[in-house]
Design a protein around this motif. Structure first.
Motif, PDB file in Angstrom:
ATOM      1  N   GLU A 117      16.191   1.225  -8.360  1.00  0.00           N
ATOM      2  CA  GLU A 117      15.973   2.629  -8.717  1.00  0.00           C
ATOM      3  C   GLU A 117      15.305   3.375  -7.576  1.00  0.00           C
ATOM      4  O   GLU A 117      15.515   4.579  -7.399  1.00  0.00           O
ATOM      5  CB  GLU A 117      15.100   2.721  -9.968  1.00  0.00           C
ATOM      6  CG  GLU A 117      14.831   4.145 -10.425  1.00  0.00           C
ATOM      7  CD  GLU A 117      13.937   4.205 -11.651  1.00  0.00           C
ATOM      8  OE1 GLU A 117      13.454   5.315 -11.970  1.00  0.00           O
ATOM      9  OE2 GLU A 117      13.720   3.156 -12.280  1.00  0.00           O
ATOM     10  N   SER A 118      14.493   2.663  -6.805  1.00  0.00           N
ATOM     11  CA  SER A 118      13.721   3.288  -5.732  1.00  0.00           C
ATOM     12  C   SER A 118      13.652   2.348  -4.540  1.00  0.00           C
ATOM     13  O   SER A 118      13.605   1.113  -4.692  1.00  0.00           O
ATOM     14  CB  SER A 118      12.307   3.611  -6.215  1.00  0.00           C
ATOM     15  OG  SER A 118      11.458   3.946  -5.135  1.00  0.00           O
ATOM     16  N   LEU A 119      13.605   2.922  -3.335  1.00  0.00           N
ATOM     17  CA  LEU A 119      13.428   2.110  -2.126  1.00  0.00           C
ATOM     18  C   LEU A 119      12.060   1.441  -2.088  1.00  0.00           C
ATOM     19  O   LEU A 119      11.858   0.479  -1.347  1.00  0.00           O
ATOM     20  CB  LEU A 119      13.600   2.984  -0.876  1.00  0.00           C
ATOM     21  CG  LEU A 119      14.987   3.583  -0.629  1.00  0.00           C
ATOM     22  CD1 LEU A 119      14.981   4.378   0.673  1.00  0.00           C
ATOM     23  CD2 LEU A 119      16.064   2.511  -0.597  1.00  0.00           C
ATOM     24  N   GLU A 120      11.142   1.920  -2.909  1.00  0.00           N
ATOM     25  CA  GLU A 120       9.809   1.313  -2.954  1.00  0.00           C
ATOM     26  C   GLU A 120       9.897  -0.181  -3.247  1.00  0.00           C
ATOM     27  O   GLU A 120       9.102  -0.973  -2.718  1.00  0.00           O
ATOM     28  CB  GLU A 120       8.953   2.000  -4.018  1.00  0.00           C
ATOM     29  CG  GLU A 120       7.538   1.436  -4.123  1.00  0.00           C
ATOM     30  CD  GLU A 120       6.708   2.111  -5.188  1.00  0.00           C
ATOM     31  OE1 GLU A 120       5.480   1.901  -5.200  1.00  0.00           O
ATOM     32  OE2 GLU A 120       7.277   2.854  -6.016  1.00  0.00           O
ATOM     33  N   ASP A 121      10.852  -0.583  -4.068  1.00  0.00           N
ATOM     34  CA  ASP A 121      11.005  -1.997  -4.428  1.00  0.00           C
ATOM     35  C   ASP A 121      11.088  -2.888  -3.195  1.00  0.00           C
ATOM     36  O   ASP A 121      10.644  -4.039  -3.227  1.00  0.00           O
ATOM     37  CB  ASP A 121      12.293  -2.211  -5.240  1.00  0.00           C
ATOM     38  CG  ASP A 121      12.294  -1.454  -6.559  1.00  0.00           C
ATOM     39  OD1 ASP A 121      11.222  -0.992  -6.985  1.00  0.00           O
ATOM     40  OD2 ASP A 121      13.379  -1.322  -7.149  1.00  0.00           O
ATOM     41  N   LEU A 122      11.646  -2.353  -2.124  1.00  0.00           N
ATOM     42  CA  LEU A 122      11.952  -3.154  -0.944  1.00  0.00           C
ATOM     43  C   LEU A 122      10.804  -3.227   0.050  1.00  0.00           C
ATOM     44  O   LEU A 122      10.887  -3.952   1.045  1.00  0.00           O
ATOM     45  CB  LEU A 122      13.195  -2.587  -0.258  1.00  0.00           C
ATOM     46  CG  LEU A 122      14.420  -2.511  -1.169  1.00  0.00           C
ATOM     47  CD1 LEU A 122      15.481  -1.603  -0.586  1.00  0.00           C
ATOM     48  CD2 LEU A 122      14.979  -3.903  -1.418  1.00  0.00           C
ATOM     49  N   PHE A 123       9.727  -2.488  -0.209  1.00  0.00           N
ATOM     50  CA  PHE A 123       8.586  -2.479   0.706  1.00  0.00           C
ATOM     51  C   PHE A 123       7.337  -3.118   0.108  1.00  0.00           C
ATOM     52  O   PHE A 123       6.279  -3.147   0.753  1.00  0.00           O
ATOM     53  CB  PHE A 123       8.248  -1.043   1.116  1.00  0.00           C
ATOM     54  CG  PHE A 123       9.236  -0.417   2.060  1.00  0.00           C
ATOM     55  CD1 PHE A 123       9.108  -0.564   3.427  1.00  0.00           C
ATOM     56  CD2 PHE A 123      10.308   0.329   1.583  1.00  0.00           C
ATOM     57  CE1 PHE A 123      10.005   0.021   4.306  1.00  0.00           C
ATOM     58  CE2 PHE A 123      11.212   0.910   2.443  1.00  0.00           C
ATOM     59  CZ  PHE A 123      11.061   0.759   3.814  1.00  0.00           C
ATOM     60  N   LEU A 124       7.416  -3.609  -1.127  1.00  0.00           N
ATOM     61  CA  LEU A 124       6.230  -4.120  -1.803  1.00  0.00           C
ATOM     62  C   LEU A 124       5.631  -5.308  -1.050  1.00  0.00           C
ATOM     63  O   LEU A 124       6.349  -6.162  -0.522  1.00  0.00           O
ATOM     64  CB  LEU A 124       6.579  -4.542  -3.232  1.00  0.00           C
ATOM     65  CG  LEU A 124       7.074  -3.432  -4.164  1.00  0.00           C
ATOM     66  CD1 LEU A 124       7.472  -4.020  -5.509  1.00  0.00           C
ATOM     67  CD2 LEU A 124       6.019  -2.353  -4.338  1.00  0.00           C
ATOM     68  N   LEU A 125       4.303  -5.343  -1.000  1.00  0.00           N
ATOM     69  CA  LEU A 125       3.615  -6.463  -0.371  1.00  0.00           C
ATOM     70  C   LEU A 125       3.569  -7.649  -1.322  1.00  0.00           C
ATOM     71  O   LEU A 125       3.549  -7.486  -2.545  1.00  0.00           O
ATOM     72  CB  LEU A 125       2.191  -6.060   0.019  1.00  0.00           C
ATOM     73  CG  LEU A 125       2.051  -4.918   1.028  1.00  0.00           C
ATOM     74  CD1 LEU A 125       0.587  -4.704   1.377  1.00  0.00           C
ATOM     75  CD2 LEU A 125       2.867  -5.174   2.280  1.00  0.00           C
ATOM     76  N   GLN A 126       3.545  -8.830  -0.773  1.00  0.00           N
ATOM     77  CA  GLN A 126       3.409 -10.042  -1.562  1.00  0.00           C
ATOM     78  C   GLN A 126       1.961 -10.526  -1.531  1.00  0.00           C
ATOM     79  O   GLN A 126       1.142 -10.020  -0.757  1.00  0.00           O
ATOM     80  CB  GLN A 126       4.373 -11.119  -1.042  1.00  0.00           C
ATOM     81  CG  GLN A 126       5.831 -10.720  -1.208  1.00  0.00           C
ATOM     82  CD  GLN A 126       6.806 -11.785  -0.742  1.00  0.00           C
ATOM     83  OE1 GLN A 126       6.412 -12.845  -0.254  1.00  0.00           O
ATOM     84  NE2 GLN A 126       8.098 -11.514  -0.900  1.00  0.00           N
ATOM     85  N   ASP A 127       1.648 -11.483  -2.392  1.00  0.00           N
ATOM     86  CA  ASP A 127       0.268 -11.961  -2.533  1.00  0.00           C
ATOM     87  C   ASP A 127      -0.334 -12.319  -1.179  1.00  0.00           C
ATOM     88  O   ASP A 127       0.267 -13.065  -0.391  1.00  0.00           O
ATOM     89  CB  ASP A 127       0.221 -13.183  -3.443  1.00  0.00           C
ATOM     90  CG  ASP A 127       0.507 -12.830  -4.901  1.00  0.00           C
ATOM     91  OD1 ASP A 127       0.479 -11.618  -5.217  1.00  0.00           O
ATOM     92  OD2 ASP A 127       0.754 -13.745  -5.698  1.00  0.00           O
ATOM     93  N   GLY A 128      -1.519 -11.770  -0.928  1.00  0.00           N
ATOM     94  CA  GLY A 128      -2.265 -12.101   0.280  1.00  0.00           C
ATOM     95  C   GLY A 128      -1.948 -11.245   1.485  1.00  0.00           C
ATOM     96  O   GLY A 128      -2.680 -11.286   2.477  1.00  0.00           O
ATOM     97  N   GLU A 129      -0.885 -10.448   1.413  1.00  0.00           N
ATOM     98  CA  GLU A 129      -0.523  -9.619   2.562  1.00  0.00           C
ATOM     99  C   GLU A 129      -1.392  -8.371   2.609  1.00  0.00           C
ATOM    100  O   GLU A 129      -1.554  -7.680   1.607  1.00  0.00           O
ATOM    101  CB  GLU A 129       0.955  -9.234   2.495  1.00  0.00           C
ATOM    102  CG  GLU A 129       1.890 -10.430   2.661  1.00  0.00           C
ATOM    103  CD  GLU A 129       3.362 -10.065   2.566  1.00  0.00           C
ATOM    104  OE1 GLU A 129       4.201 -10.963   2.759  1.00  0.00           O
ATOM    105  OE2 GLU A 129       3.678  -8.881   2.284  1.00  0.00           O
TER     106      GLU A 129
END
Length: 255
Positions: A117-129
């Motif tokens: 739905e949004s490009l935001e999905d593709l920039f999310l940080l993962q645990d510890g980043e």
């Protein structure tokens, strides 16, 4: 200059430049023409992608892309067919970003929006980043896909030590939240505390004059060096200092 003096100075300059008047002469004016989230994302991403060189030329060339998309980026991306892209063959968009590159970007965006739905999905940080070193590469891989195309050079790789200035600028636009009316803050799942300065000639030169950084290269290692200082000055919103450093660099107010 003490740490307190540096903070006071940068806070003052950020306050000066982080205002709606900033929009008029900056590529961020392109996504400001829209209200739909996806329109803002697409137009912002494309404008950020060609953001090198003269700002007036960047804005003019971003308008070429808006015109091609008939002023409705999201609707166009969702609905275009391959035949609609033929007129982009051998067309110039901005310097080395060609019509062929633009067409490939549109294909990639269409593919991504079929499952996100949004490009935001593709920039999310993962645990510890704590920064976007890995996130930007994940986005790059998802955006470019498996097809090796010449347009890959327009999406920087932090794994190659790029400062990824244009991607970081796009992230600042989408993530930062304040009441100044410049940045959008429409991505709520990313913490502004994890943002870094979009490092370019202007922000780099001013940062060296202020002894924020020592490295001479404008690369990812220098981004991380800058983070060490700016995140202490403003742990919640370090990227606000982009306004101060860039504004001082462009205006020539700091010698």
């Amino acid at each position: 200059m003490t740490t307190d003096d540096l903070k006071d100075f940068l806070d003052e300059k950020a306050e000066l430049y982080n205002s709606k008047s900033f929009i008029e002469n900056d590529p961020i004016q392109i996504p400001h023409r829209f209200s739909l989230k996806q329109d803002i994302e697409i137009s912002g991403f494309l404008a950020a992608t060609i953001s090198w060189g003269n700002r007036k030329a960047i804005i003019k060339d971003a308008e070429k892309m808006l015109h091609f998309m008939e002023g409705e980026p999201f609707a166009f991306v969702k609905n275009f067919e391959e035949n609609d892209l033929k007129t982009l063959d051998n067309k110039s968009i901005h310097r080395t970003f060609s019509g062929e590159d633009f067409a490939e970007f549109l294909r990639n965006l269409q593919r991504l929006y079929t499952s996100h739905e949004s490009l935001e999905d593709l920039f999310l940080l993962q645990d510890g980043e704590q920064n976007f070193y890995h996130s930007l590469v994940r986005f790059r891989q998802a955006f470019l896909g498996e097809n090796i195309h010449r347009s890959h050079k327009h999406v920087s790789s932090t794994y190659k030590n790029s400062s990824a200035k244009r991607l970081m600028m796009f992230l600042r636009w989408m993530v930062r939240r304040d009441n100044k009316g410049v940045d959008f803050g429409i991505w709520q799942r990313i913490n502004p505390a994890n943002l870094s300065i979009p490092l370019d000639v202007h922000t780099g030169n001013i940062s060296r004059k202020l002894n924020i950084i020592q490295r001479k290269q404008n690369d990812w290692k220098t981004v991380e060096e800058m983070d060490l200082v700016l995140r202490k000055l403003n742990p919640q919103d370090p990227a606000v200092y982009d306004f101060a450093l860039f504004g001082l660099g462009v205006s020539g107010d700091f010698k």
